[in-house]
Write an enzyme that holds these catalytic residues in place. Structure first.
Site, PDB file in Angstrom:
ATOM      1  N   THR A  24      31.057  43.887 128.300  1.00 30.09           N
ATOM      2  CA  THR A  24      29.705  43.614 128.772  1.00 30.09           C
ATOM      3  C   THR A  24      29.741  42.415 129.715  1.00 30.09           C
ATOM      4  O   THR A  24      30.313  41.376 129.381  1.00 30.09           O
ATOM      5  CB  THR A  24      28.781  43.331 127.580  1.00 30.09           C
ATOM      6  OG1 THR A  24      28.701  44.509 126.781  1.00 30.09           O
ATOM      7  CG2 THR A  24      27.392  42.941 128.036  1.00 30.09           C
ATOM      8  N   ALA A  55      29.727  48.644 128.076  1.00 35.79           N
ATOM      9  CA  ALA A  55      28.831  49.466 127.271  1.00 35.79           C
ATOM     10  C   ALA A  55      27.554  49.754 128.056  1.00 35.79           C
ATOM     11  O   ALA A  55      26.967  48.862 128.664  1.00 35.79           O
ATOM     12  CB  ALA A  55      28.507  48.753 125.969  1.00 35.79           C
ATOM     13  N   GLN A  97      31.345  54.173 128.987  1.00 35.78           N
ATOM     14  CA  GLN A  97      31.152  53.993 127.547  1.00 35.78           C
ATOM     15  C   GLN A  97      29.675  54.151 127.184  1.00 35.78           C
ATOM     16  O   GLN A  97      28.801  53.493 127.761  1.00 35.78           O
ATOM     17  CB  GLN A  97      31.644  52.613 127.100  1.00 35.78           C
ATOM     18  CG  GLN A  97      31.675  52.490 125.574  1.00 35.78           C
ATOM     19  CD  GLN A  97      32.042  51.104 125.106  1.00 35.78           C
ATOM     20  OE1 GLN A  97      31.315  50.151 125.375  1.00 35.78           O
ATOM     21  NE2 GLN A  97      33.146  50.984 124.390  1.00 35.78           N
ATOM     22  N   HIS A 172      30.826  54.797 121.951  1.00 35.07           N
ATOM     23  CA  HIS A 172      30.966  53.449 121.381  1.00 35.07           C
ATOM     24  C   HIS A 172      30.516  53.481 119.921  1.00 35.07           C
ATOM     25  O   HIS A 172      29.324  53.481 119.620  1.00 35.07           O
ATOM     26  CB  HIS A 172      30.114  52.474 122.187  1.00 35.07           C
ATOM     27  CG  HIS A 172      30.438  51.028 121.947  1.00 35.07           C
ATOM     28  ND1 HIS A 172      31.268  50.588 120.952  1.00 35.07           N
ATOM     29  CD2 HIS A 172      30.018  49.901 122.614  1.00 35.07           C
ATOM     30  CE1 HIS A 172      31.354  49.259 120.994  1.00 35.07           C
ATOM     31  NE2 HIS A 172      30.599  48.823 121.990  1.00 35.07           N
ATOM     32  N   ALA A 174      31.809  51.153 117.691  1.00 34.38           N
ATOM     33  CA  ALA A 174      32.472  49.926 117.248  1.00 34.38           C
ATOM     34  C   ALA A 174      31.505  48.743 117.327  1.00 34.38           C
ATOM     35  O   ALA A 174      30.337  48.878 117.692  1.00 34.38           O
ATOM     36  CB  ALA A 174      33.696  49.665 118.128  1.00 34.38           C
ATOM     37  N   ASN A 175      32.015  47.573 116.915  1.00 29.45           N
ATOM     38  CA  ASN A 175      31.384  46.272 117.168  1.00 29.45           C
ATOM     39  C   ASN A 175      29.977  46.087 116.614  1.00 29.45           C
ATOM     40  O   ASN A 175      29.211  45.274 117.109  1.00 29.45           O
ATOM     41  CB  ASN A 175      31.359  45.985 118.672  1.00 29.45           C
ATOM     42  CG  ASN A 175      32.745  45.810 119.251  1.00 29.45           C
ATOM     43  OD1 ASN A 175      33.720  46.289 118.686  1.00 29.45           O
ATOM     44  ND2 ASN A 175      32.832  45.148 120.385  1.00 29.45           N
ATOM     45  N   TYR A 177      27.350  48.210 116.499  1.00 34.44           N
ATOM     46  CA  TYR A 177      26.232  48.884 117.130  1.00 34.44           C
ATOM     47  C   TYR A 177      25.860  50.126 116.322  1.00 34.44           C
ATOM     48  O   TYR A 177      26.396  50.355 115.247  1.00 34.44           O
ATOM     49  CB  TYR A 177      26.554  49.157 118.597  1.00 34.44           C
ATOM     50  CG  TYR A 177      26.815  47.865 119.341  1.00 34.44           C
ATOM     51  CD1 TYR A 177      25.819  46.898 119.432  1.00 34.44           C
ATOM     52  CD2 TYR A 177      28.062  47.573 119.889  1.00 34.44           C
ATOM     53  CE1 TYR A 177      26.052  45.681 120.067  1.00 34.44           C
ATOM     54  CE2 TYR A 177      28.301  46.365 120.519  1.00 34.44           C
ATOM     55  CZ  TYR A 177      27.298  45.414 120.605  1.00 34.44           C
ATOM     56  OH  TYR A 177      27.518  44.209 121.215  1.00 34.44           O
ATOM     57  N   ARG A 224      35.572  54.897 120.358  1.00 32.42           N
ATOM     58  CA  ARG A 224      36.072  53.559 120.049  1.00 32.42           C
ATOM     59  C   ARG A 224      35.540  53.104 118.700  1.00 32.42           C
ATOM     60  O   ARG A 224      34.340  53.229 118.415  1.00 32.42           O
ATOM     61  CB  ARG A 224      35.636  52.563 121.124  1.00 32.42           C
ATOM     62  CG  ARG A 224      36.301  51.181 120.958  1.00 32.42           C
ATOM     63  CD  ARG A 224      35.817  50.228 122.028  1.00 32.42           C
ATOM     64  NE  ARG A 224      36.793  49.190 122.293  1.00 32.42           N
ATOM     65  CZ  ARG A 224      36.496  47.890 122.435  1.00 32.42           C
ATOM     66  NH1 ARG A 224      35.245  47.486 122.311  1.00 32.42           N
ATOM     67  NH2 ARG A 224      37.430  47.009 122.704  1.00 32.42           N
ATOM     68  N   ASN A 232      28.834  41.142 114.688  1.00 28.36           N
ATOM     69  CA  ASN A 232      27.473  41.608 114.388  1.00 28.36           C
ATOM     70  C   ASN A 232      27.266  41.857 112.893  1.00 28.36           C
ATOM     71  O   ASN A 232      26.526  42.763 112.488  1.00 28.36           O
ATOM     72  CB  ASN A 232      27.116  42.856 115.199  1.00 28.36           C
ATOM     73  CG  ASN A 232      26.692  42.521 116.618  1.00 28.36           C
ATOM     74  OD1 ASN A 232      26.089  41.483 116.864  1.00 28.36           O
ATOM     75  ND2 ASN A 232      27.034  43.380 117.567  1.00 28.36           N
ATOM     76  N   GLY A 294      43.474  41.316 121.799  1.00 28.91           N
ATOM     77  CA  GLY A 294      44.319  40.147 122.003  1.00 28.91           C
ATOM     78  C   GLY A 294      45.739  40.442 122.429  1.00 28.91           C
ATOM     79  O   GLY A 294      46.612  39.560 122.317  1.00 28.91           O
ATOM     80  N   GLY A 315      41.129  43.119 127.705  1.00 29.83           N
ATOM     81  CA  GLY A 315      39.802  42.672 128.069  1.00 29.83           C
ATOM     82  C   GLY A 315      39.832  41.483 129.001  1.00 29.83           C
ATOM     83  O   GLY A 315      39.864  41.629 130.224  1.00 29.83           O
TER      84      GLY A 315
END
Length: 357
Positions: A24, A55, A97, A172, A174-175, A177, A224, A232, A294, A315
């Site tokens: 993002t 996203a 995405q 998406h 993941a993360n 959402y 993903r 989150n 990473g 990323g």
């Protein structure tokens, strides 16, 4: 090095195995249509084997980030056409995405309406609104009768993405959402057929996979997930079991790839002593597996050489280095990322990072 070798992904020949991860960046126009800056940003990074866009909201209900793009209007589609044309003209491949923020949106983005989620449970944390940070609110629990409409939004967005010239789409999930919120028992306390058991919690994602593959083609659809990511305020009592079921669902849907955000650590061990999950998911899914979290040139090459990953997504290295592939291939130093410009602003910290002479 295997990292720089071509890779055939579902019949699409990638120049290398370096993927630009979805990030993002907040540079879309006010209505969510991609800007000229975004066209240049993605064009600059077309030497990646594959680009996955930031996203992108599938509906006005799924929106919840200042400057985030959308893919639910003809204007959005036409704006993305300029991006895909520029990337393809530069010899690149690009996926879009698909995103619904669920409970971590905010009424400020939704004309005062509550954001939605699987259950009326607020996430801990803050939303970045146009007037500053505000605490996440308690979402409205979605009624089961509303879910087919959300599934249809994913399908429509996927079709618009293909019409815009994308090589495919990534769901998406993941993360923290919406789809991730349904998957995990920390955020999903439903007692209907979309909650409780793992099978029920995976149900909405299965339906989205079916709808998106019908719209875009299974050979152009990936997903993903982020089993070990608490971002989150996400928690699950048994992430290995939950995400093994997701990997099996992705296999049955014949998806193009499984993209797992799973932080790289020595010998697959995480800082809390637990193990990475993606090595266990790879044989369950059975298809190409992409990892993110990473990695650098050495750890990416090690993962591919060990057979625990087929592709590696980067990323921040791609954010700050439009020519990351060349820098890694030549062992050159990397640009220093500008953290204050990650999510807001104009060309500074976005399209002004220098490439090698």
């Amino acid at each position: 090095m295997k990292l720089f070798e071509p890779y055939n992904l579902g019949g699409v020949e990638l120049k290398n195995r370096l993927v630009m991860a979805p990030m993002t960046r907040g540079r879309a126009q006010a209505d969510g249509t991609p800007s000229d800056l975004q066209v240049e940003y993605y064009r600059q990074r077309a030497t990646a084997g594959l680009i996955i866009t930031e996203a992108t909201s599938i509906s006005s209900q799924g929106h919840g980030w200042v400057g985030a793009p959308g893919i639910f209007t003809e204007s959005h589609r036409d704006g993305w056409k300029a991006v895909t044309h520029a990337v393809h003209a530069a010899g690149g491949r690009i996926l879009l995405q698909l995103w619904h923020m669920g409970r971590v949106s905010h009424p400020d983005f939704l004309n005062g309406e509550l954001p939605v989620g699987p259950s009326a449970i607020a996430a801990q944390g803050e939303s970045y609104t146009a007037t500053g940070k505000k605490p996440y609110v308690v979402p409205r629990a979605l009624d089961a009768a509303e879910l087919p409409g959300i599934v249809a939004d994913y399908a429509r967005a996927a079709k618009l993405a293909i019409d815009a010239g994308f090589d495919g789409v990534e769901i998406h999930a993941a993360n923290g959402y919406l789809l991730d919120q349904f998957l995990r028992d920390g955020s999903n306390h439903r007692t209907d057929s979309y909650g409780g058991s793992i099978e029920n919690r995976v149900r909405l994602l299965r339906e989205v996979m079916e709808a998106v593959t019908a719209a875009a083609g299974a050979e152009r659809t990936g997903v993903r997930i982020s089993p070990n990511n608490p971002y989150n305020d996400m928690r699950d009592s048994n992430p290995l079991a939950t995400f093994s079921a997701v990997a099996q669902a992705a296999r049955e849907a014949k998806l193009l790839f499984l993209h797992v955000m799973d932080p790289v650590k020595k010998d697959h061990m995480l800082s809390d002593g637990s193990e990475q999950i993606h090595p266990a998911l790879k044989p369950i899914f059975g298809g190409p597996l992409m990892v993110n979290g990473g990695y650098d040139r050495e750890t990416a090459e090690a993962a591919i050489h060990a057979g625990t990953a087929d592709l590696v997504a980067f990323g921040v290295p791609f954010l700050a280095n439009p020519d990351l592939v060349r820098r890694y291939a030549e062992g050159a130093s990397l640009n220093r990322p500008s953290f204050p410009t990650f999510y807001f602003g104009g060309e500074k910290g976005y399209t002004d990072y220098p490439a090698l002479a």
